[in-house]
Design an enzyme around this catalytic site. Structure first.
Site, PDB file in Angstrom:
ATOM      1  N   THR A 233      -8.294   6.829  -1.747  1.00 63.98           N
ATOM      2  CA  THR A 233      -9.656   6.323  -1.873  1.00 63.98           C
ATOM      3  C   THR A 233     -10.649   7.444  -1.572  1.00 63.98           C
ATOM      4  OG1 THR A 233      -9.349   5.449   0.363  1.00 63.98           O
ATOM      5  CG2 THR A 233      -9.275   3.863  -1.444  1.00 63.98           C
TER       6      THR A 233
ATOM      7  N   HIS B 283       0.798  -1.231   0.000  1.00 65.54           N
ATOM      8  CA  HIS B 283       0.000   0.000   0.000  1.00 65.54           C
ATOM      9  C   HIS B 283       0.827   1.277   0.000  1.00 65.54           C
ATOM     10  CE1 HIS B 283      -3.931  -1.922   0.834  1.00 65.54           C
ATOM     11  NE2 HIS B 283      -3.185  -2.822   1.438  1.00 65.54           N
TER      12      HIS B 283
ATOM     13  N   LYS C 261     -14.480   8.724  -3.185  1.00 64.34           N
ATOM     14  CA  LYS C 261     -15.680   9.056  -2.412  1.00 64.34           C
ATOM     15  C   LYS C 261     -16.251  10.405  -2.866  1.00 64.34           C
ATOM     16  CE  LYS C 261     -13.595   6.356   1.215  1.00 64.34           C
ATOM     17  NZ  LYS C 261     -12.635   6.338   2.330  1.00 64.34           N
TER      18      LYS C 261
ATOM     19  N   LYS D 184      -7.841  14.170   4.954  1.00 62.99           N
ATOM     20  CA  LYS D 184      -7.028  12.949   4.888  1.00 62.99           C
ATOM     21  C   LYS D 184      -5.966  13.078   5.965  1.00 62.99           C
ATOM     22  CE  LYS D 184      -6.046  14.074   0.507  1.00 62.99           C
ATOM     23  NZ  LYS D 184      -6.262  12.857  -0.259  1.00 62.99           N
ATOM     24  N   ARG D 185      -5.169  12.023   6.198  1.00 63.52           N
ATOM     25  CA  ARG D 185      -4.078  12.150   7.141  1.00 63.52           C
ATOM     26  C   ARG D 185      -3.152  13.295   6.735  1.00 63.52           C
ATOM     27  NH1 ARG D 185      -3.396   8.403  11.486  1.00 63.52           N
ATOM     28  NH2 ARG D 185      -1.378   9.416  11.688  1.00 63.52           N
TER      29      ARG D 185
ATOM     30  N   LYS E 138       1.249  14.488   0.983  1.00 63.73           N
ATOM     31  CA  LYS E 138      -0.135  14.793   0.600  1.00 63.73           C
ATOM     32  C   LYS E 138      -0.330  16.298   0.346  1.00 63.73           C
ATOM     33  CE  LYS E 138      -1.953  10.790   3.191  1.00 63.73           C
ATOM     34  NZ  LYS E 138      -2.629   9.928   2.196  1.00 63.73           N
TER      35      LYS E 138
HETATM   36  C1  26Q Z   1       4.167   0.294   9.993  1.00 62.72           C
HETATM   37  C2  26Q Z   1       5.040  -0.138  10.985  1.00 62.72           C
HETATM   38  C3  26Q Z   1       4.944   0.355  12.270  1.00 62.72           C
HETATM   39  C4  26Q Z   1       3.940   1.287  12.561  1.00 62.72           C
HETATM   40  C5  26Q Z   1       3.059   1.713  11.573  1.00 62.72           C
HETATM   41  C6  26Q Z   1       3.189   1.216  10.279  1.00 62.72           C
HETATM   42  C7  26Q Z   1       2.245   1.654   9.225  1.00 62.72           C
HETATM   43  C8  26Q Z   1       0.911   1.881   9.546  1.00 62.72           C
HETATM   44  C9  26Q Z   1       0.022   2.286   8.586  1.00 62.72           C
HETATM   45  C10 26Q Z   1       2.649   1.844   7.921  1.00 62.72           C
HETATM   46  C11 26Q Z   1       1.741   2.251   6.945  1.00 62.72           C
HETATM   47  C12 26Q Z   1       0.411   2.472   7.277  1.00 62.72           C
HETATM   48  C13 26Q Z   1      -0.623   2.900   6.340  1.00 62.72           C
HETATM   49  C14 26Q Z   1      -0.513   2.973   5.037  1.00 62.72           C
HETATM   50  C15 26Q Z   1      -1.654   3.427   4.232  1.00 62.72           C
HETATM   51  O1  26Q Z   1      -2.710   3.756   4.742  1.00 62.72           O
HETATM   52  N1  26Q Z   1      -1.494   3.460   2.911  1.00 62.72           N
HETATM   53  C16 26Q Z   1      -2.592   3.914   2.058  1.00 62.72           C
HETATM   54  O2  26Q Z   1      -3.304   2.776   1.596  1.00 62.72           O
HETATM   55  C17 26Q Z   1      -4.458   3.155   0.864  1.00 62.72           C
HETATM   56  C18 26Q Z   1      -5.228   1.899   0.532  1.00 62.72           C
HETATM   57  O3  26Q Z   1      -4.552   1.147  -0.421  1.00 62.72           O
HETATM   58  C19 26Q Z   1      -4.067   3.939  -0.357  1.00 62.72           C
HETATM   59  O4  26Q Z   1      -5.225   4.365  -1.006  1.00 62.72           O
HETATM   60  C20 26Q Z   1      -3.214   5.146   0.027  1.00 62.72           C
HETATM   61  O5  26Q Z   1      -2.752   5.794  -1.125  1.00 62.72           O
HETATM   62  C21 26Q Z   1      -2.053   4.709   0.887  1.00 62.72           C
HETATM   63  O6  26Q Z   1      -1.344   5.843   1.377  1.00 62.72           O
END
Ligand code: 26Q
Length: 815
Positions: A651, A355, A655, A543-544, A549
C-alpha cells in the site's frame, strides 16, 4: 454542526488550559498545548458523536464489525482537524498566539498498534467507512505497548518499549460498565436437560475485558464511527485469602498474569509466532468482541435468528479466526440454538481477508496447546472439522488426500486459514495477482471446492491522511486546477491528466517537491547529522524489513553504483540520496543484519571524498506512520522491489504514486495494477515475473552462484561483503548474507532471487536517471501517476467491499 470561529476557539482553549493545567496560554508548554487543543477538539467531536449515535446508530438495519488484531492509526489530532474542517481556524489562532501547529502536533505519540500493511489498511478502512457514512465498528486490542521503538546503535537495531499511553490518551473513553468476561483453561461438562445437550465450562480462569472507545471521524461526514479496543484486567482486585496468608505478592501476580494479555503487540510481520500467549491474546480479543456484539444486538431488542441478516463481521487475516467458534459457542451454549441453525448463522455472518502468501505467516496452532487453553472452543472446532470432513467424503468419496488438505485439523495442528474459509461466506485477496495466487496455489483445493466464495478486492489508502494532510501544498495545487472534489471522489484526479504537459503545473509540482525535500533534508540533518542535497534524487524504500521485500537488492545496487563512480569518475549518474526506514522483527536475525549492512555501506560511501557527495545513504530510525507522512511527500523514486509473487498488495506503493513519485518496481502485488493504470512507460518495471519464479522453483533451476561467477561487477559487490572492505575491524559480520546468497543454508541459495534480478534492476535505475535528466518527461510522468491514482483510494476499496460482501445501507437519518 457549526464550524467554530477563531474567537470561540481561542476562548475554549484558554478555558481548557486553565482548568487542565492551571496555566495561561502564554505560560503553557508545548505538551500542555497539545493536550488542551486536543480536549477542545474532543468536545467538538463528542457533540458530533452524540448526534451521530442518536441519529444513525440506534439499532441500524445492518452494521459491520471489523475485527483486527492491529490498527496502525498514527496520530489523531491533525486528522481530526482535517475531518472537522477546522485546521485553518486552529492554525491561525495558534499563530496569533505565537505557536506553530505543526510543532505542537509533534507532541502526540503515534498510536502504533500494528506492524505494517495489515494494520495500516485497517486504519484506512475505518477512515473510509466513516467518510462514506457506513455504519461500522472497529474492534481491536488496546495494547499498553505498541510496536517497539527502534534505536540504531552502532548500526544495529535496538528495541525499546513504546509506552504510548504514558502521557495519557486524549482520544479514548473508558467504558468499564461494558466489560466482558473471558474464560480460559478448565474443562467442559455436558448433561442432558430435557433431552437437550447442555455444556458447562468448569474450573476456568477468568479475565475481564474492559473496552475503551476512540471516535472515528470521516471527512466532511456527519457520521462518527468508533474503534473499540479491549484492555485485560484481573477479575479479582485482591485475593483476600492470599493476602490474609501474607502472600501479598502472589495476589499481585495473579493480577499481572491477567493483564499481560493486552500488554504488548507481537512485533512479527508476515511471520507467525507460535506462543501460547499469542493464542490467549487472540481469544481474549475475539471472545470479548463477539460477546459484546451479541449483547449489544440483543439489548437493542433483536431476534438472534436474524443475526446474520443484521450484522456482518469481517476478520482481518486469520488472527481473529477464533471469532467463528466463539460465535458458535454463544449461539449454542448461551442462546440454546441447535448446531445446524447456529452453523448456518455463523457461516452467513463472517467474511475473511487473506493478506499474505508467505508460508511462515500462515497460522497453525498445536492441537494440545489449543485444547488445554480453550477446551470448549476446541470441542467446537473439532465438531466443525468432523462435520466438514464428513460432507467432503460425500463429494469426494475415498479421496483422502483431498480431504486432508481441506481439513481444519491435521497433523495435530489447527489450521486457522482453513477454519476461516470453512466458516465464512466470503474469502478475498488484496490485489489481482494475490487473488490469483490464492485461487491457483495457496487455497487451490478450496477454490475448486467452493469457487463462489473467492473474490479479489484491491487495497487502497485514504487520500485524506496521505495527500491532504501529508502534502498540503500538493493538495492545494491540485485543487487549484480541478477543484476540491477529488478528496471525496478520487476519480476526479483523472482531470489532471490534461495538464501533464502544462509547464506551469509541472513547475509548480517541482517546486512543491523541492520544498518538501528541503524540509526532509532538515529532518535528516537533525536526526542523523547527514547533509543531503535537496537537488539530489530522493530514492526511498520505507517498509518493514523482510527478505522478500529485498532491501538487500537496493543496498547491493548502491554499493555497485559506488564502485562504478570510483572506477570511472565520468560514470553517468545524477546526485542521489537513498533513504531507508524499516523495523525488523526482534527475532529475525537476517533482517537485523541487513539493517547493519545498510549502515555499514552508508558509512563507507557517505565519508568517501572521492565520490564528491554524489551518493548519500540515509537510514531513518523508528519508522512509523508519522515519519512516513514526512518522507512520502519528499520522494522522487519509490522502491517497490519485492520478489514477484510475494507481496500480497503493498500500500506504500499507492501512497508514493498519489504524491507523484515514480516507481521502480517488480510485477508484484498492486504494482501490476498501478502499471495498468498509468501505462508501462510511466513506471520502471524490472525483474522476473511471478510465473517465472514459480517455474524456476519447480525445476530448481536457479543457480545464484553462476550469476556471481559470470558478472564481475556483481561479484565485486558480493566479495566486498566479506574480507573487511566495509568494516575492517569486523570482517566476518556479513558472511551470513554472502553465504545465504551464494550457497544458502540447508535450503536453496538466494531464495528471493536478488542476484537473478540484479542486472535488470540496475537497468531500471539507469532508465529512471535518464528520465530525470529531462524535467518535462519526468514531471509529465509524475502528473500521470497522480492523475491515475484514483482507483487506489480506500473509498473505492470500501465501496467494493460493501457492494460485494457487506451490503450495508448508507447510514440514514432517523426521523
Ligand atoms: C501471526 C501470528 C502470530 C504473530 C504474528 C502474526 C502476523 C502478524 C502480522 C502475521 C502477519 C502479519 C502481517 C501481515 C501483513 O501486514 N501483510 C500485508 O498486508 C497488506 C495489506 O493487505 C499488504 O498490502 C501487504 O502486501 C502484506 O504484506
Amino acid at each position: 454542526m457549526q464550524k467554530i470561529s477563531k474567537e470561540d476557539f481561542r476562548i475554549a482553549l484558554e478555558d481548557k488550559m486553565e482548568r487542565m493545567f492551571g496555566r495561561t496560554l502564554k505560560n503553557a508548554s508545548k505538551s500542555n498545548l497539545y493536550k488542551a487543543i486536543s480536549m477542545v477538539i474532543r468536545d467538538l467531536i463528542m457533540e458530533k458523536w452524540v448526534y451521530s449515535r442518536e441519529t444513525y446508530h440506534n439499532n441500524p438495519e445492518r452494521e459491520l464489525y471489523y475485527l483486527s488484531m492491529e490498527f496502525l492509526m498514527g496520530r489523531a489530532l491533525g486528522n481530526n482537524l482535517l475531518n472537522l474542517e477546522i485546521e485553518d481556524v486552529v492554525k491561525e489562532t495558534l499563530l496569533d498566539l505565537g505557536y506553530d501547529l505543526e510543532e505542537i502536533r509533534e507532541n502526540e505519540s503515534d498510536a502504533g498498534l500494528g506492524n505494517g500493511g495489515l494494520g495500516r489498511l485497517a486504519a484506512c478502512f475505518l477512515d473510509s467507512l466513516s467518510t462514506l457514512a457506513l455504519p461500522a465498528h472497529g474492534m481491536g486490542v488496546r495494547y499498553e505497548y505498541g510496536l517497539f521503538k527502534q534505536k540504531i546503535i552502532d548500526g544495529y537495531q535496538v528495541e525499546l518499549p513504546d509506552p504510548w499511553l504514558e502521557e495519557g490518551n486524549m482520544w479514548e473513553i473508558p467504558i468499564p460498565e461494558e466489560a466482558e468476561i473471558v474464560k480460559f483453561g478448565g474443562w467442559v461438562e455436558s448433561h442432558l436437560v430435557d433431552g437437550k445437550m447442555v455444556f458447562e465450562h468448569k474450573g476456568y480462569q477468568s479475565v475481564k475485558a474492559v473496552p475503551y472507545e476512540m471516535p472515528v471521524l470521516g471527512y466532511k461526514s456527519p457520521l462518527v464511527n468508533s474503534l473499540r479496543l479491549w484492555t485485560a484486567r484481573s477479575t479479582k482486585h485482591f485475593d483476600l485469602n492470599l493476602f490474609g496468608q501474607g502472600r501479598y505478592l502472589d495476589a499481585l501476580e495473579e493480577k499481572e498474569l491477567a493483564e499481560v494479555l493486552s500488554k504488548v503487540l507481537y512485533p512479527e510481520d508476515n511471520h507467525r509466532e507460535g506462543k501460547a500467549l499469542r493464542l490467549k491474546q487472540q481469544y481474549f480479543f475475539v471472545s470479548a468482541s463477539i460477546q459484546c456484539i451479541v449483547h449489544d444486538y440483543k439489548r437493542q431488542g433483536n431476534n438472534i435468528r436474524d443475526f446474520a441478516k443484521k450484522r456482518v463481521i469481517h476478520i482481518n487475516d486469520t488472527h481473529p479466526a477464533l471469532a467463528i467458534p466463539e460465535l458458535m459457542r454463544i449461539l449454542i451454549d448461551e442462546e440454546f440454538l441447535g448446531w445446524d441453525e447456529a452453523w448456518d448463522i455463523t457461516k452467513r455472518t463472517f467474511a475473511y481477508t487473506n493478506h499474505t502468501v508467505m508460508e511462515e505467516a500462515l497460522e497453525k496452532w498445536p492441537a494440545d496447546m489449543f485444547r488445554q487453553l480453550l477446551p470448549r472452543i476446541w470441542d467446537i472446532v473439532n465438531e466443525i472439522n468432523e462435520r466438514f470432513c464428513r460432507s467432503l467424503w460425500e463429494i469426494y468419496p475415498g479421496n483422502w488426500q483431498r480431504i486432508s488438505s481441506l481439513a481444519i485439523i491435521s497433523n495435530s495442528q489447527v489450521r486457522m486459514a482453513n477454519l476461516c474459509i470453512v466458516g465464512s461466506f466470503s474469502v478475498n485477496g488484496v490485489a489481482e495477482l494475490h487473488t490469483q495466487i490464492l485461487k491457483e496455489q495457496v487455497f487451490r483445493k478450496f477454490y475448486e471446492h467452493t469457487p463462489e466464495k473467492f473474490i479479489g478486492i484491491t487495497n487502497g489508502i485514504t487520500f485524506r491522511r496521505f495527500l491532504l494532510k501529508a502534502n498540503p501544498s500538493l493538495a492545494s495545487l491540485i485543487s487549484n486546477y480541478i477543484g476540491t472534489n477529488w478528496a471525496l471522489n478520487s476519480q476526479e484526479l483523472k482531470k489532471l491528466e490534461q495538464y501533464k504537459d502544462d509547464q506551469n503545473f509541472q513547475l509548480a509540482l517541482k517546486d512543491i517537491r523541492r520544498n518538501n525535500k528541503i524540509k526532509l533534508a532538515k529532518y535528516i540533518k537533525d536526526s542523523n547529522g547527514i547533509l543531503v542535497d535537496p537537488d539530489a534524487i530522493f530514492d526511498v524504500q520505507i517498509k518493514r524489513l523482510h527478505e522478500y521485500k529485498r532491501q538487500l537488492l537496493n543496498i547491493l545496487h548502491i554499493l555497485y553504483l559506488y564502485n562504478c563512480i570510483i572506477d570511472d569518475p565520468n560514470f553517468d549518474m545524477l546526485p542521489h540520496t537513498f533513504i531507508f526506514a524499516a523495523k525488523a522483527a526482534p527475532g529475525y536475525r537476517m533482517a537485523k543484519l541487513i539493517i547493519k549492512l545498510i549502515h555499514s555501506v552508508g558509512e563507507k560511501i557517505n565519508n568517501d571524498p572521492r565520490i564528491h557527495g554524489l551518493i548519500k545513504v540515509v537510514f531513518l530510525e523508528n519508522y512509523r506512520v508519522s515519519l512516513a507522512e514526512k518522507i512520502i511527500c519528499a520522494t522522487d523514486i519509490s522502491e517497490q522491489i519485492s520478489t514477484a509473487g510475494k507481496e500480497a498488495s503493498g500500500t506504500g506503493n499507492m501512497k508514493f504514486m498519489l504524491n507523484g513519485a515514480l516507481t521502480i518496481g517488480t510485477l508484484d502485488g498492486a504494482n501490476v495494477e498501478i502499471m495498468e493504470a498509468i501505462g508501462k512507460d510511466n513506471i520502471f518495471i524490472f525483474g522476473l515475473k511471478a510465473e517465472e519464479i514459480d517455474e524456476s522453483n519447480r525445476l530448481s533451476s536457479y543457480k545464484a552462484l553462476k550469476i556471481y561467477e559470470q558478472d564481475p561487477e556483481l561479484k565485486q559487490v558480493l566479495d566486498q561483503l566479506i574480507g573487511g572492505f566495509l568494516d575492517p575491524e569486523h570482517p566476518e559480520i556479513f558472511r551470513e548474507i554472502y553465504t545465504g546468497l551464494l550457497f544458502g543454508y540447508g535450503g536453496v541459495a538466494d531464495p528471493y532471487y536478488v542476484l537473478a534480478d540484479f542486472r535488470s534492476y540496475a537497468k531500471a535505475h539507469q532508465k529512471a536517471v535518464q528520465t530525470y535528466k529531462s524535467p518535462k518527461d519526468w514531471w509529465q510522468r509524475s502528473i500521470i501517476n497522480i492523475a491515475n491514482a484514483g482507483m487506489f483510494s480506500s473509498d473505492r476499496t470500501i465501496e467494493e467491499y460493501n457492494e460485494r460482501i457487506w451490503h450495508l445501507p448508507k447510514a440514514y437519518k432517523k426521523q
